[in-house]
Design a protein around this motif. Sequence first.
Motif, PDB file in Angstrom:
ATOM      1  N   SER A 118       0.838  -1.192   0.000  1.00 18.72           N
ATOM      2  CA  SER A 118       0.000   0.000   0.000  1.00 18.72           C
ATOM      3  C   SER A 118       0.871   1.240   0.000  1.00 18.72           C
ATOM      4  N   HIS A 147     -14.730  -2.445  -3.894  1.00 23.81           N
ATOM      5  CA  HIS A 147     -15.140  -1.152  -3.356  1.00 23.81           C
ATOM      6  C   HIS A 147     -15.734  -1.382  -1.968  1.00 23.81           C
ATOM      7  N   ASP A 194     -12.596   1.269  -5.738  1.00 26.64           N
ATOM      8  CA  ASP A 194     -11.620   0.185  -5.783  1.00 26.64           C
ATOM      9  C   ASP A 194     -10.293   0.749  -6.309  1.00 26.64           C
ATOM     10  N   THR A 195      -9.212   0.006  -6.097  1.00 23.04           N
ATOM     11  CA  THR A 195      -7.886   0.533  -6.427  1.00 23.04           C
ATOM     12  C   THR A 195      -7.728   0.819  -7.918  1.00 23.04           C
ATOM     13  N   PRO A 251     -14.928   2.564   4.325  1.00 22.56           N
ATOM     14  CA  PRO A 251     -14.353   2.532   5.675  1.00 22.56           C
ATOM     15  C   PRO A 251     -15.372   3.033   6.693  1.00 22.56           C
ATOM     16  N   THR A 255      -9.527   0.941  -2.306  1.00 22.61           N
ATOM     17  CA  THR A 255      -9.760  -0.039  -1.242  1.00 22.61           C
ATOM     18  C   THR A 255      -9.379  -1.467  -1.627  1.00 22.61           C
ATOM     19  N   LEU A 308      -9.310   7.182  -2.191  1.00 25.60           N
ATOM     20  CA  LEU A 308      -8.971   6.010  -1.387  1.00 25.60           C
ATOM     21  C   LEU A 308      -9.299   4.758  -2.187  1.00 25.60           C
ATOM     22  N   ILE A 335     -14.162   7.225  -2.231  1.00 30.54           N
ATOM     23  CA  ILE A 335     -13.854   5.826  -1.993  1.00 30.54           C
ATOM     24  C   ILE A 335     -14.156   5.043  -3.268  1.00 30.54           C
ATOM     25  N   SER A 346      -5.632  -3.315   5.357  1.00 32.76           N
ATOM     26  CA  SER A 346      -7.055  -3.540   5.099  1.00 32.76           C
ATOM     27  C   SER A 346      -7.860  -2.304   5.508  1.00 32.76           C
ATOM     28  N   ILE A 347      -9.030  -2.192   4.936  1.00 32.98           N
ATOM     29  CA  ILE A 347      -9.935  -1.093   5.285  1.00 32.98           C
ATOM     30  C   ILE A 347     -10.342  -1.193   6.744  1.00 32.98           C
TER      31      ILE A 347
END
Length: 124
Positions: free
Chosen positions: A32, A76, A98-99, A79, A72, A70, A96, A48-49
């Motif tokens: 990360s 998706h 997904d990566t 947090p 995650t 962010l 927020i 992790s979230i």
Amino acid sequence: MKLHPANFAHQYIFTGYGEGYVLINQIRYKQSLIVLPNQLIENWPVLSIAELQFHHFDALITLSPEIILLGTGPKHIFPNQSLLSQITKTGIGIEIMDTGAACRTFNILAEEGRHIAAAVLVQL
């Protein structure tokens, strides 16, 4: 997935991503991290979230990006709502996703010259 940059010069961008990694300027990272157009913060200690807390954003908040993307991981995941409230109280926006989406969005906003940051979870 390989990303093709449009018009980036002398800044950090995502050039690809996949299961358990991201590529930044063609360099593979398996942990990360936090990325701004002009700065890379490696080894962000979040796996992790569920473990994400406000203090994980301390270094990033002092840099005052206009928005934090962010990422995650592959899914998706939202947090804790209190964490999101604490971040928005600083005057910094947070999105927020997904990566993969965070990587793509970061590149678009960086190309526009926006002062943004991506905090992405890279999960194996």
